[in-house]
Design a protein around this motif. Structure first.
Motif, mmCIF file in Angstrom:
data_model
loop_
_atom_site.group_PDB
_atom_site.id
_atom_site.type_symbol
_atom_site.label_atom_id
_atom_site.label_comp_id
_atom_site.label_asym_id
_atom_site.label_seq_id
_atom_site.Cartn_x
_atom_site.Cartn_y
_atom_site.Cartn_z
ATOM 1 N N UNK A 89 -38.069 39.866 54.883
ATOM 2 C CA UNK A 89 -37.243 39.059 53.700
ATOM 3 C C UNK A 89 -37.033 40.327 52.663
ATOM 4 N N UNK A 90 -36.683 41.394 53.134
ATOM 5 C CA UNK A 90 -36.057 42.374 52.323
ATOM 6 C C UNK A 90 -35.096 43.246 52.948
ATOM 7 N N UNK A 91 -34.210 43.999 52.162
ATOM 8 C CA UNK A 91 -33.191 44.703 52.736
ATOM 9 C C UNK A 91 -33.547 46.327 52.572
ATOM 10 N N UNK A 92 -33.301 46.931 53.397
ATOM 11 C CA UNK A 92 -33.498 48.429 53.654
ATOM 12 C C UNK A 92 -32.290 49.002 54.171
ATOM 13 N N UNK A 93 -31.535 49.892 53.578
ATOM 14 C CA UNK A 93 -30.485 50.342 54.231
ATOM 15 C C UNK A 93 -30.545 51.211 55.423
ATOM 16 N N UNK A 94 -31.491 52.143 55.218
ATOM 17 C CA UNK A 94 -31.773 53.121 56.454
ATOM 18 C C UNK A 94 -32.355 52.258 57.690
ATOM 19 N N UNK A 95 -32.896 51.227 57.592
ATOM 20 C CA UNK A 95 -33.362 50.594 58.563
ATOM 21 C C UNK A 95 -32.303 49.474 59.064
ATOM 22 N N UNK A 96 -31.610 48.913 58.266
ATOM 23 C CA UNK A 96 -30.776 47.834 58.720
ATOM 24 C C UNK A 96 -29.190 48.057 58.922
ATOM 25 N N UNK A 97 -28.794 49.372 58.153
ATOM 26 C CA UNK A 97 -27.530 49.343 58.320
ATOM 27 C C UNK A 97 -27.025 50.404 59.483
ATOM 28 N N UNK A 98 -26.706 49.643 60.473
ATOM 29 C CA UNK A 98 -26.525 50.204 61.879
ATOM 30 C C UNK A 98 -26.001 49.326 62.768
ATOM 31 N N UNK A 99 -25.224 49.823 63.781
ATOM 32 C CA UNK A 99 -24.646 48.952 64.767
ATOM 33 C C UNK A 99 -25.912 48.971 66.122
ATOM 34 N N UNK A 100 -25.587 48.083 67.112
ATOM 35 C CA UNK A 100 -26.317 47.922 68.140
ATOM 36 C C UNK A 100 -26.640 49.089 68.765
ATOM 37 N N UNK A 101 -25.840 49.933 68.807
ATOM 38 C CA UNK A 101 -26.162 51.489 69.389
ATOM 39 C C UNK A 101 -26.812 52.377 68.565
ATOM 40 N N UNK A 102 -27.048 52.050 67.344
ATOM 41 C CA UNK A 102 -28.125 52.862 66.244
ATOM 42 C C UNK A 102 -27.280 53.735 65.530
ATOM 43 N N UNK A 103 -25.531 53.564 65.712
ATOM 44 C CA UNK A 103 -24.864 54.235 64.707
ATOM 45 C C UNK A 103 -25.010 53.871 63.335
ATOM 46 N N UNK A 104 -25.411 54.818 62.396
ATOM 47 C CA UNK A 104 -25.610 54.584 60.993
ATOM 48 C C UNK A 104 -24.361 54.174 60.100
ATOM 49 N N UNK A 105 -24.747 53.504 59.134
ATOM 50 C CA UNK A 105 -23.643 53.262 58.209
ATOM 51 C C UNK A 105 -22.844 52.078 58.622
ATOM 52 N N UNK A 106 -23.181 51.571 59.788
ATOM 53 C CA UNK A 106 -22.154 50.551 60.451
ATOM 54 C C UNK A 106 -22.511 49.006 59.963
ATOM 55 N N UNK A 107 -22.194 48.768 58.862
ATOM 56 C CA UNK A 107 -22.701 47.423 58.311
ATOM 57 C C UNK A 107 -21.990 47.126 57.018
ATOM 58 N N UNK A 108 -22.204 45.819 56.516
ATOM 59 C CA UNK A 108 -21.420 45.494 55.249
ATOM 60 C C UNK A 108 -21.597 46.339 54.269
ATOM 61 N N UNK A 109 -22.826 46.596 53.805
ATOM 62 C CA UNK A 109 -23.093 47.491 52.739
ATOM 63 C C UNK A 109 -22.479 48.936 52.831
ATOM 64 N N UNK A 110 -22.456 49.583 54.111
ATOM 65 C CA UNK A 110 -21.867 50.579 54.419
ATOM 66 C C UNK A 110 -20.316 50.654 54.171
ATOM 67 N N UNK A 111 -19.886 49.474 54.503
ATOM 68 C CA UNK A 111 -18.506 49.199 54.612
ATOM 69 C C UNK A 111 -18.028 49.287 53.232
ATOM 70 N N UNK A 112 -18.562 48.644 52.115
ATOM 71 C CA UNK A 112 -18.391 48.524 50.849
ATOM 72 C C UNK A 112 -18.448 50.051 50.185
ATOM 73 N N UNK A 113 -19.453 50.748 50.648
ATOM 74 C CA UNK A 113 -19.434 51.946 50.065
ATOM 75 C C UNK A 113 -18.233 52.946 50.577
ATOM 76 N N UNK A 114 -18.061 52.755 51.787
ATOM 77 C CA UNK A 114 -16.970 53.474 52.547
ATOM 78 C C UNK A 114 -15.546 53.138 51.684
ATOM 79 N N UNK A 115 -15.218 51.961 51.591
ATOM 80 C CA UNK A 115 -13.870 51.416 50.901
ATOM 81 C C UNK A 115 -13.897 51.525 49.502
#
Length: 295
Positions: A89-115
């Motif tokens: 019940x906590x969010x960790x960017x390094x742990x949670x922001x990736x796709x099924x292949x382990x590619x980092x930054x592929x998630x909603x928080x990464x997208x917000x940073x990107x755009x």
């Protein structure tokens, strides 16, 4: 660039939304944001939107959901959420922001940073033409600010943010994720707002002015003078998912008045927070202060 996608955007307005808050939730988030935009931000948003939108950002805030059926945008599907390991019940960017292949930054928080970075870079480097599609950057950012505030977009990996939890909403079979995307808002409109989304939005706006007036500045603030702080928004969402969304919502159960009436205030407050924060981010991008951090 803006005019070229205008016709496509008009056609897509007629298509049903699939993920995120439903169309109503995304519209509400962006409509609330429009009420808090600075003069500079209003001008910039109007310049980036296609003429068909007539300056109405809210009318296009479901566009990223609409584009999920377009093969050219399949890459963006992963960007709508950032699920956590089961029962974490906590969010960790390094742990949670990736796709099924382990590619980092592929998630909603990464997208917000990107755009956010894309839009900000275009403002900073005004002497050269941006390499980014700034209309799409604006629409993705606005949409993902809504998504990150929907608690089950930071739900558990094992049940796909509640998508695989099949249950009943009153007499209708659905899944838990769809309850939070659509059903709570739809039921609120029917029971309390005469099936009028504008009336619901006005009620939320009054709450921002009256009940949540002391909280608004805190909602807008980002630590370290960052433009956006999506990790904080995601952390709030997973805590709410654990405390409210998943609680008493087991597979095969029926959710009725007890669940609806106790969860509706959470949904309305998240719509308010998403709108206020989207406006604050756009205000910082388009009317930047000297020395603002790149985030």
């Amino acid at each position: 660039m803006v005019r070229n996608i205008g016709r496509l955007l008009v056609l897509l307005l007629l298509m049903p939304a699939v993920l995120g808050w439903g169309r109503e939730g995304h519209y509400a988030t962006c409509k609330i944001a429009e009420g808090y935009l600075s003069k500079d931000a209003v001008a910039a948003v109007k310049e980036l939107l296609p003429e068909s939108a007539d300056g109405n950002l809210a009318s296009l805030c479901s566009w990223p959901d609409d584009m999920r059926t377009n093969p050219q945008y399949r890459w963006a599907i992963i960007l709508h959420f950032a699920d956590t390991p089961d029962y974490k019940c906590n969010y960790d960017y390094c742990r949670d922001c990736h796709d099924s292949n382990g590619n980092k930054d592929a998630c909603v928080t990464g997208a917000i940073y990107n755009y956010t970075t894309q839009l900000r870079s275009a403002i900073v480097d005004t002497k050269s033409k941006s390499k980014y599609n700034l209309t799409e950057a604006l629409l993705f950012l606005s949409h993902f600010l809504g998504d990150v505030h929907q608690p089950l977009h930071e739900g558990f990996v094992g049940d796909r943010g509640g998508n695989s939890i099949i249950l009943r909403w009153y007499a209708e079979q659905t899944n838990l994720h769809f309850v939070w995307d659509n059903k709570i808002i739809e039921s609120a409109m029917e029971k309390f707002y005469s099936n009028n989304l504008e009336v619901m939005i006005q009620a939320i706006q009054r709450n921002i002015t009256d009940i949540w007036s002391d909280d608004k500045t805190y909602w807008e603030h980002c630590a370290h003078n960052y433009i956006a702080c999506p990790n904080r928004y995601a952390s709030e969402s997973i805590k709410l998912a654990c405390k409210y969304a998943y609680k008493n919502a087991t597979p095969g159960s029926t959710l009725g008045d007890d669940y609806f009436l106790s969860r509706l205030p959470i949904v309305e407050k998240r719509l308010a927070q998403g709108g206020v924060r989207l406006a604050a981010i756009l205000n910082r991008i388009f009317a930047p202060q000297i020395g603002i951090a790149q985030a």
